[in-house]
Scaffold this active site. Structure first.
Site, short mmCIF file in Angstrom:
data_model
loop_
_atom_site.label_atom_id
_atom_site.label_comp_id
_atom_site.label_asym_id
_atom_site.label_seq_id
_atom_site.Cartn_x
_atom_site.Cartn_y
_atom_site.Cartn_z
N SER A 32 -10.80 -0.22 2.66
CA SER A 32 -10.10 -0.38 3.94
C SER A 32 -9.66 0.99 4.44
O SER A 32 -8.96 1.70 3.73
CB SER A 32 -8.85 -1.26 3.77
OG SER A 32 -9.20 -2.54 3.37
N ARG B 120 0.82 -1.22 0.00
CA ARG B 120 0.00 0.00 0.00
C ARG B 120 0.86 1.28 0.00
O ARG B 120 0.52 2.27 0.65
CB ARG B 120 -0.93 0.03 1.23
CG ARG B 120 -2.04 -1.02 1.19
CD ARG B 120 -3.01 -0.77 0.05
NE ARG B 120 -4.17 -1.64 0.12
CZ ARG B 120 -4.20 -2.90 -0.34
NH1 ARG B 120 -3.13 -3.43 -0.89
NH2 ARG B 120 -5.30 -3.62 -0.26
N GLU C 45 -5.19 4.12 5.84
CA GLU C 45 -4.85 3.71 4.47
C GLU C 45 -5.16 4.81 3.45
O GLU C 45 -4.32 5.09 2.60
CB GLU C 45 -5.59 2.40 4.16
CG GLU C 45 -4.98 1.61 3.04
CD GLU C 45 -5.77 1.73 1.77
OE1 GLU C 45 -5.33 1.20 0.76
OE2 GLU C 45 -6.83 2.38 1.78
N1 EPU Z 1 -11.65 -9.79 10.01
C1 EPU Z 1 -12.27 -9.82 11.24
N2 EPU Z 1 -13.22 -8.87 11.48
C2 EPU Z 1 -13.55 -7.91 10.58
C3 EPU Z 1 -12.89 -7.88 9.34
C4 EPU Z 1 -11.93 -8.84 9.07
O1 EPU Z 1 -12.01 -10.66 12.07
O2 EPU Z 1 -14.43 -7.10 10.88
C5 EPU Z 1 -10.65 -10.85 9.71
C6 EPU Z 1 -11.19 -11.80 8.62
O3 EPU Z 1 -11.93 -12.84 9.17
C7 EPU Z 1 -9.93 -12.30 7.97
C8 EPU Z 1 -8.98 -11.13 8.13
O4 EPU Z 1 -9.52 -10.26 9.11
O5 EPU Z 1 -9.41 -13.40 8.67
C9 EPU Z 1 -8.70 -10.41 6.83
O6 EPU Z 1 -9.90 -9.85 6.32
P1 EPU Z 1 -10.17 -9.70 4.76
O7 EPU Z 1 -9.89 -10.99 4.07
O8 EPU Z 1 -11.51 -9.10 4.60
O9 EPU Z 1 -9.06 -8.72 4.23
P2 EPU Z 1 -8.43 -7.36 4.83
O10 EPU Z 1 -7.08 -7.70 5.37
O11 EPU Z 1 -9.36 -6.65 5.72
C10 EPU Z 1 -7.15 -6.69 2.65
C11 EPU Z 1 -7.01 -5.41 1.87
C12 EPU Z 1 -8.24 -5.19 0.99
C13 EPU Z 1 -8.36 -6.39 0.04
C14 EPU Z 1 -8.47 -7.67 0.88
C15 EPU Z 1 -8.45 -8.93 0.04
C16 EPU Z 1 -5.66 -3.93 3.26
C17 EPU Z 1 -5.62 -2.74 4.14
N3 EPU Z 1 -6.84 -4.29 2.79
O12 EPU Z 1 -8.27 -6.50 3.50
O13 EPU Z 1 -8.04 -4.00 0.23
O14 EPU Z 1 -9.49 -6.25 -0.80
O15 EPU Z 1 -7.34 -7.78 1.77
O16 EPU Z 1 -7.17 -9.14 -0.44
O17 EPU Z 1 -4.59 -4.50 2.98
C18 EPU Z 1 -8.40 -1.64 0.26
O18 EPU Z 1 -7.18 -1.50 0.23
O19 EPU Z 1 -9.18 -0.65 0.28
C19 EPU Z 1 -8.97 -2.98 0.27
C20 EPU Z 1 -10.28 -3.20 0.33
#
Ligand code: EPU
Length: 350
Positions: A236, A162, A345
């Site tokens: 995010s 990022r 972010e």
């Molecule tokens: N989780 C929770 N509670 C929540 C949200 C998430 O426990 O309320 C846990 C989920 O269960 C999972 C983990 O957190 O085990 C990761 O969640 P998720 O797969 O939704 O991905 P993320 O890490 O929140 C990142 C990117 C997203 C991208 C997704 C998929 C960042 C900051 N965000 O999200 O990017 O779409 O992975 O690869 O790295 C963005 O940058 O705007 C964005 C949406």
């Protein structure tokens, strides 16, 4: 060049009300004209799809250059790959859709991400195991200082998780004009993410095509991320913090369910593995926020999304200050419980 003094809320997906003068750049001459007329000392704001910006009303005197340079050009069509140059103002998801429809791989997992092509290198957009840095050959920029067009190679862009030169020393220095991507003709790797695998099993798909991978991602994103046209947000709102292995182990003693992702060198290559922890680990910010009881949390005019705590939403008439207040409360709560300082972010413009 077309210019307007307007409320720019609809030009950003967080939809915060700000009055500003907007200049619409449809070609490089417009950019040159804009900078030639710019008063000394005035810092302009460069706007793409506005999907990753939190703009303060204090910017009133800063003019906005809205990038609307269009164009898609095949630079080279080789046996194994295609080089495609796109104007910064092209819609990112239209590009992903066209790439999938023509069997070109490398960006399919980044389906349904709002915003323009020119904005993707800035924060090195990524999703489901893909990052734009892995497909970008070079970025064509307008250098504001010497008013010349330059080409930055992939290495020049200093991409990491990022992050890029455009968020650091290149900030207020370059205007991105076009991006050249290298897309592959080879069959894509299927995203290793649990959610994606589950989707294919549930839908009885064994060897998904690019279009089927795109459909899977669109469906998964739909359940986790609100449509910015309906619920105002910037995706995010926090980066997933990367912390020391020992620090993570300590937290894991109390929270066995903590998800963690291995980070190998430079903090930009990751492997999803929920139980093993190596030198550094990435902890999902969404999980941390949920654990402090702030998933679907109502701050008044701002809330965290009910299905995903990492997303901050403007309920309709929030101000810049409302966003700052909610963000500060979340950061303070996570710090108090875990000793981890979350970083935001989206880019704050003030
Ligand atoms: N989780 C929770 N509670 C929540 C949200 C998430 O426990 O309320 C846990 C989920 O269960 C999972 C983990 O957190 O085990 C990761 O969640 P998720 O797969 O939704 O991905 P993320 O890490 O929140 C990142 C990117 C997203 C991208 C997704 C998929 C960042 C900051 N965000 O999200 O990017 O779409 O992975 O690869 O790295 C963005 O940058 O705007 C964005 C949406």
């Amino acid at each position: 060049m077309h210019r307007l003094f307007i409320n720019i809320a609809p030009l950003t997906t967080m939809q915060l009300p700000v009055m500003a003068e907007v200049f619409y750049a449809k070609n490089v001459d417009h950019i040159l004209e804009f900078f030639n007329k710019l008063e000394k000392g005035v810092k302009p704001i460069i706007l793409g799809g506005g999907s990753n910006l939190i703009i303060s009303p204090e910017i009133k005197n800063r003019p906005i250059l809205k990038m609307e340079i269009m164009g898609i050009e095949i630079i080279s069509n080789e046996r194994d790959f295609v080089l495609i140059k796109l104007g910064a103002g092209e819609n990112w998801d239209n590009f992903v859709s066209r790439a999938c429809a023509t069997n070109l791989s490398g960006i399919e997992a980044m389906s349904a991400i709002p915003g323009t092509v020119g904005a993707t290198p800035v924060q090195n957009v990524g999703a489901y195991g893909q990052e734009v840095k892995d497909t970008i050959l070079n970025v064509e920029v307008f250098d504001i200082e010497d008013k010349k067009i330059k080409i930055l190679t992939n290495v020049d862009c200093k991409f990491s998780y990022r992050d890029s030169i455009f968020k650091n020393e290149g900030k207020n220095k370059f205007v991105i004009i076009s991006v050249t991507f290298k897309l592959l003709k080879q069959f894509p790797e299927i995203p290793k993410y649990v959610d994606v695998k589950k989707y294919f099993i549930e839908n009885n798909i064994n060897n998904p095509s690019l279009i089927q991978i795109r459909d899977a991602i669109i469906n998964i994103r739909h359940t986790k991320l609100p449509d910015p046209k309906i619920i105002f947000n910037t995706g995010s709102f926090f980066k997933n913090p990367i912390i020391d292995k020992n620090e993570a182990l300590k937290i894991k003693e109390s929270y066995l369910d903590m998800p963690s992702f291995t980070v190998i060198s430079n903090a930009n290559i990751e492997n999803k593995s929920s139980n093993s922890i190596y030198e550094q680990v990435k902890i999902p910010a969404g999980w941390l926020i949920e654990k402090v009881g702030m998933k679907g949390y109502d701050f008044g005019k701002v809330a965290t999304y009910k299905n995903n705590a990492i997303v901050l939403i403007n309920k309709g008439d929030a101000s810049y200050q409302d966003i700052i207040n909610a963000k500060d409360k979340i950061i303070a709560s996570v710090y108090e419980k875990f000793g981890i300082t979350l970083e935001t972010e989206p880019e704050f413009v003030n």
